[in-house]
Design a protein around this motif. Sequence first.
Motif, PDB file in Angstrom:
ATOM      1  N   THR A 109       0.829  -1.204   0.000  1.00  0.00           N
ATOM      2  CA  THR A 109       0.000   0.000   0.000  1.00  0.00           C
ATOM      3  C   THR A 109       0.863   1.253   0.000  1.00  0.00           C
ATOM      4  O   THR A 109       0.569   2.227  -0.712  1.00  0.00           O
ATOM      5  N   LEU A 110       1.927   1.245   0.789  1.00  0.00           N
ATOM      6  CA  LEU A 110       2.840   2.389   0.785  1.00  0.00           C
ATOM      7  C   LEU A 110       3.471   2.572  -0.590  1.00  0.00           C
ATOM      8  O   LEU A 110       3.550   3.703  -1.105  1.00  0.00           O
ATOM      9  N   GLY A 111       3.932   1.489  -1.194  1.00  0.00           N
ATOM     10  CA  GLY A 111       4.520   1.597  -2.527  1.00  0.00           C
ATOM     11  C   GLY A 111       3.544   2.101  -3.569  1.00  0.00           C
ATOM     12  O   GLY A 111       3.902   2.917  -4.432  1.00  0.00           O
ATOM     13  N   THR A 112       2.297   1.646  -3.495  1.00  0.00           N
ATOM     14  CA  THR A 112       1.288   2.104  -4.448  1.00  0.00           C
ATOM     15  C   THR A 112       1.009   3.588  -4.287  1.00  0.00           C
ATOM     16  O   THR A 112       0.904   4.343  -5.279  1.00  0.00           O
ATOM     17  N   SER A 113       0.886   4.053  -3.046  1.00  0.00           N
ATOM     18  CA  SER A 113       0.600   5.470  -2.806  1.00  0.00           C
ATOM     19  C   SER A 113       1.754   6.363  -3.263  1.00  0.00           C
ATOM     20  O   SER A 113       1.533   7.425  -3.865  1.00  0.00           O
ATOM     21  N   LEU A 114       2.993   5.936  -3.006  1.00  0.00           N
ATOM     22  CA  LEU A 114       4.141   6.738  -3.453  1.00  0.00           C
ATOM     23  C   LEU A 114       4.258   6.745  -4.975  1.00  0.00           C
ATOM     24  O   LEU A 114       4.653   7.763  -5.575  1.00  0.00           O
ATOM     25  N   LEU A 115       3.914   5.637  -5.605  1.00  0.00           N
ATOM     26  CA  LEU A 115       3.931   5.606  -7.067  1.00  0.00           C
ATOM     27  C   LEU A 115       2.887   6.560  -7.646  1.00  0.00           C
ATOM     28  O   LEU A 115       3.166   7.316  -8.590  1.00  0.00           O
ATOM     29  N   LEU A 116       1.691   6.540  -7.083  1.00  0.00           N
ATOM     30  CA  LEU A 116       0.660   7.473  -7.538  1.00  0.00           C
ATOM     31  C   LEU A 116       1.079   8.926  -7.294  1.00  0.00           C
ATOM     32  O   LEU A 116       0.809   9.809  -8.121  1.00  0.00           O
ATOM     33  N   LEU A 117       1.733   9.167  -6.160  1.00  0.00           N
ATOM     34  CA  LEU A 117       2.187  10.523  -5.857  1.00  0.00           C
ATOM     35  C   LEU A 117       3.213  11.009  -6.874  1.00  0.00           C
ATOM     36  O   LEU A 117       3.125  12.147  -7.373  1.00  0.00           O
ATOM     37  N   ASN A 118       4.186  10.166  -7.195  1.00  0.00           N
ATOM     38  CA  ASN A 118       5.211  10.577  -8.154  1.00  0.00           C
ATOM     39  C   ASN A 118       4.634  10.835  -9.536  1.00  0.00           C
ATOM     40  O   ASN A 118       5.038  11.787 -10.218  1.00  0.00           O
ATOM     41  N   VAL A 119       3.693  10.002  -9.947  1.00  0.00           N
ATOM     42  CA  VAL A 119       3.143  10.135 -11.298  1.00  0.00           C
ATOM     43  C   VAL A 119       2.253  11.368 -11.406  1.00  0.00           C
ATOM     44  O   VAL A 119       2.417  12.197 -12.328  1.00  0.00           O
ATOM     45  N   THR A 120       1.305  11.517 -10.483  1.00  0.00           N
ATOM     46  CA  THR A 120       0.337  12.606 -10.600  1.00  0.00           C
ATOM     47  C   THR A 120       0.962  13.973 -10.312  1.00  0.00           C
ATOM     48  O   THR A 120       0.847  14.906 -11.115  1.00  0.00           O
ATOM     49  N   VAL A 121       1.644  14.096  -9.174  1.00  0.00           N
ATOM     50  CA  VAL A 121       2.239  15.377  -8.818  1.00  0.00           C
ATOM     51  C   VAL A 121       3.374  15.738  -9.772  1.00  0.00           C
ATOM     52  O   VAL A 121       3.503  16.889 -10.200  1.00  0.00           O
ATOM     53  N   GLY A 122       4.194  14.763 -10.118  1.00  0.00           N
ATOM     54  CA  GLY A 122       5.296  15.050 -11.030  1.00  0.00           C
ATOM     55  C   GLY A 122       4.808  15.504 -12.411  1.00  0.00           C
ATOM     56  O   GLY A 122       5.393  16.417 -13.011  1.00  0.00           O
ATOM     57  N   ALA A 123       3.754  14.881 -12.919  1.00  0.00           N
ATOM     58  CA  ALA A 123       3.239  15.273 -14.231  1.00  0.00           C
ATOM     59  C   ALA A 123       2.698  16.699 -14.220  1.00  0.00           C
ATOM     60  O   ALA A 123       2.941  17.476 -15.164  1.00  0.00           O
ATOM     61  N   VAL A 124       1.983  17.079 -13.152  1.00  0.00           N
ATOM     62  CA  VAL A 124       1.437  18.438 -13.072  1.00  0.00           C
ATOM     63  C   VAL A 124       2.567  19.457 -12.892  1.00  0.00           C
ATOM     64  O   VAL A 124       2.539  20.554 -13.478  1.00  0.00           O
ATOM     65  N   LYS A 125       3.570  19.124 -12.093  1.00  0.00           N
ATOM     66  CA  LYS A 125       4.714  20.028 -11.918  1.00  0.00           C
ATOM     67  C   LYS A 125       5.376  20.356 -13.252  1.00  0.00           C
ATOM     68  O   LYS A 125       5.630  21.525 -13.585  1.00  0.00           O
ATOM     69  N   ILE A 126       5.685  19.307 -14.012  1.00  0.00           N
ATOM     70  CA  ILE A 126       6.382  19.516 -15.286  1.00  0.00           C
ATOM     71  C   ILE A 126       5.470  20.179 -16.307  1.00  0.00           C
ATOM     72  O   ILE A 126       5.904  21.035 -17.088  1.00  0.00           O
ATOM     73  N   GLY A 127       4.188  19.812 -16.291  1.00  0.00           N
ATOM     74  CA  GLY A 127       3.278  20.379 -17.277  1.00  0.00           C
ATOM     75  C   GLY A 127       3.016  21.868 -17.091  1.00  0.00           C
ATOM     76  O   GLY A 127       2.966  22.624 -18.066  1.00  0.00           O
ATOM     77  N   LEU A 128       2.869  22.320 -15.840  1.00  0.00           N
ATOM     78  CA  LEU A 128       2.574  23.731 -15.591  1.00  0.00           C
ATOM     79  C   LEU A 128       3.844  24.582 -15.508  1.00  0.00           C
ATOM     80  O   LEU A 128       3.821  25.751 -15.874  1.00  0.00           O
ATOM     81  N   GLY A 129       4.933  24.020 -15.029  1.00  0.00           N
ATOM     82  CA  GLY A 129       6.229  24.707 -15.076  1.00  0.00           C
ATOM     83  C   GLY A 129       6.261  26.041 -14.354  1.00  0.00           C
ATOM     84  O   GLY A 129       6.819  27.016 -14.881  1.00  0.00           O
ATOM     85  N   ARG A 130       5.722  26.118 -13.157  1.00  0.00           N
ATOM     86  CA  ARG A 130       5.694  27.380 -12.425  1.00  0.00           C
ATOM     87  C   ARG A 130       7.004  27.611 -11.684  1.00  0.00           C
ATOM     88  O   ARG A 130       7.587  26.676 -11.121  1.00  0.00           O
ATOM     89  N   LEU A 131       7.462  28.866 -11.654  1.00  0.00           N
ATOM     90  CA  LEU A 131       8.664  29.230 -10.928  1.00  0.00           C
ATOM     91  C   LEU A 131       8.342  29.548  -9.476  1.00  0.00           C
ATOM     92  O   LEU A 131       7.248  30.003  -9.151  1.00  0.00           O
ATOM     93  N   GLY A 132       9.321  29.299  -8.585  1.00  0.00           N
ATOM     94  CA  GLY A 132       9.151  29.579  -7.173  1.00  0.00           C
ATOM     95  C   GLY A 132       9.352  31.046  -6.843  1.00  0.00           C
ATOM     96  O   GLY A 132       9.774  31.857  -7.688  1.00  0.00           O
ATOM     97  N   PRO A 133       9.052  31.442  -5.596  1.00  0.00           N
ATOM     98  CA  PRO A 133       9.188  32.855  -5.196  1.00  0.00           C
ATOM     99  C   PRO A 133      10.606  33.401  -5.358  1.00  0.00           C
ATOM    100  O   PRO A 133      10.785  34.574  -5.720  1.00  0.00           O
TER     101      PRO A 133
END
Length: 336
Positions: A109-133
């Motif tokens: 269950t831990l492995g599944t949740s971390l895999l989902l986290l990397n895929v979903t959050v990582g895809a949105v991060k790269i797709g939107l490409g926002r700069l930090g403060p």
Amino acid sequence: MRTDIFARLDREPEPPKIEIPRMSRHRIALFGGTLAFYLAIVFAVLVSSWLVALDWKVMLFRPYQQWPELHAFLDYYVVLGQRGPTAVMVACWLGWRSWRQHTLRPLLTLGTSLLLLNVTVGAVKIGLGRLGPHYATQIGSAEMFAGGDIFPSGHTANAVVTWGILAYLATTPRARRYLSALSATVSLGVGLTTVYIGTHWLSDVLLGWAAGLLIMLGLPWFEPVITRAEAWIFAVREQWRARRRPAPVLPVAVGGPQPVLLAQSLVIEGAGDTEETGPPLGAAGHAAVSTRPRAHTVRSERTPVTPAGSRRPPHADRAPRAGTANTTPARPLGGS
């Protein structure tokens, strides 16, 4: 009865009954509301709404300069949201639980949740490409599609998932409530700490909370996959153990008959009760030989053996040698 300290480390004889969460109507409603909140945050940042203006106000306020005495402590506290250290700590605890309860479900269950986290959050991060403060170029701008990777906040989403998995796997309702409160407090503190340090916008933290909560609410959909993966791993383990298990060896007494010869002797002993005409055959196709000990006989009781004679062919013109038993002349037979 064992009295040493390692007796407490024994595995539980029977695993406790773990209730697997299901996608109830209440959970589906929460998932839908969180998803709507997630999309609303993304839309508000894309159109540079009041949320982007609030991001800039908090950033220009510079909380790390307003309360500098908290900086040293919060630099360590924010580690509770880093994926590497937190995943190792939680995996150690869940690995202990898996060994105690004879199941791989906590780790899977831990492995599944971390895999989902990397895929979903990582895809949105790269797709939107926002700069930090710290890398912002224009005041009031959303800083989208500029090659950044901070939207949503990975620290915040990771804190929600990593510590929330403990509440998800709790075996009692009371433990689930306490662990839910603990995970919510830790993830809330990690998100606000990133804003205090200045590594994330406030909207990044809001989207990170929503992203982590979506993964936790959607985990029951992946429970059948986790169950099949656990069964497959156990089946592979049993096959590996069967291949490594040595073949059984029959004990043989020193100086005694071998098991194969003993079996052949038993076959020969039972041959008298049957009507077979030929000798019994052994495992290799040869006639079986009995190894039973025979009674010893003296020379006078033995059957005389007639010699096979000379191998030379007899000659009619050769006279018999003198001094042998055949030298006595034959007496003529009388008539009366």
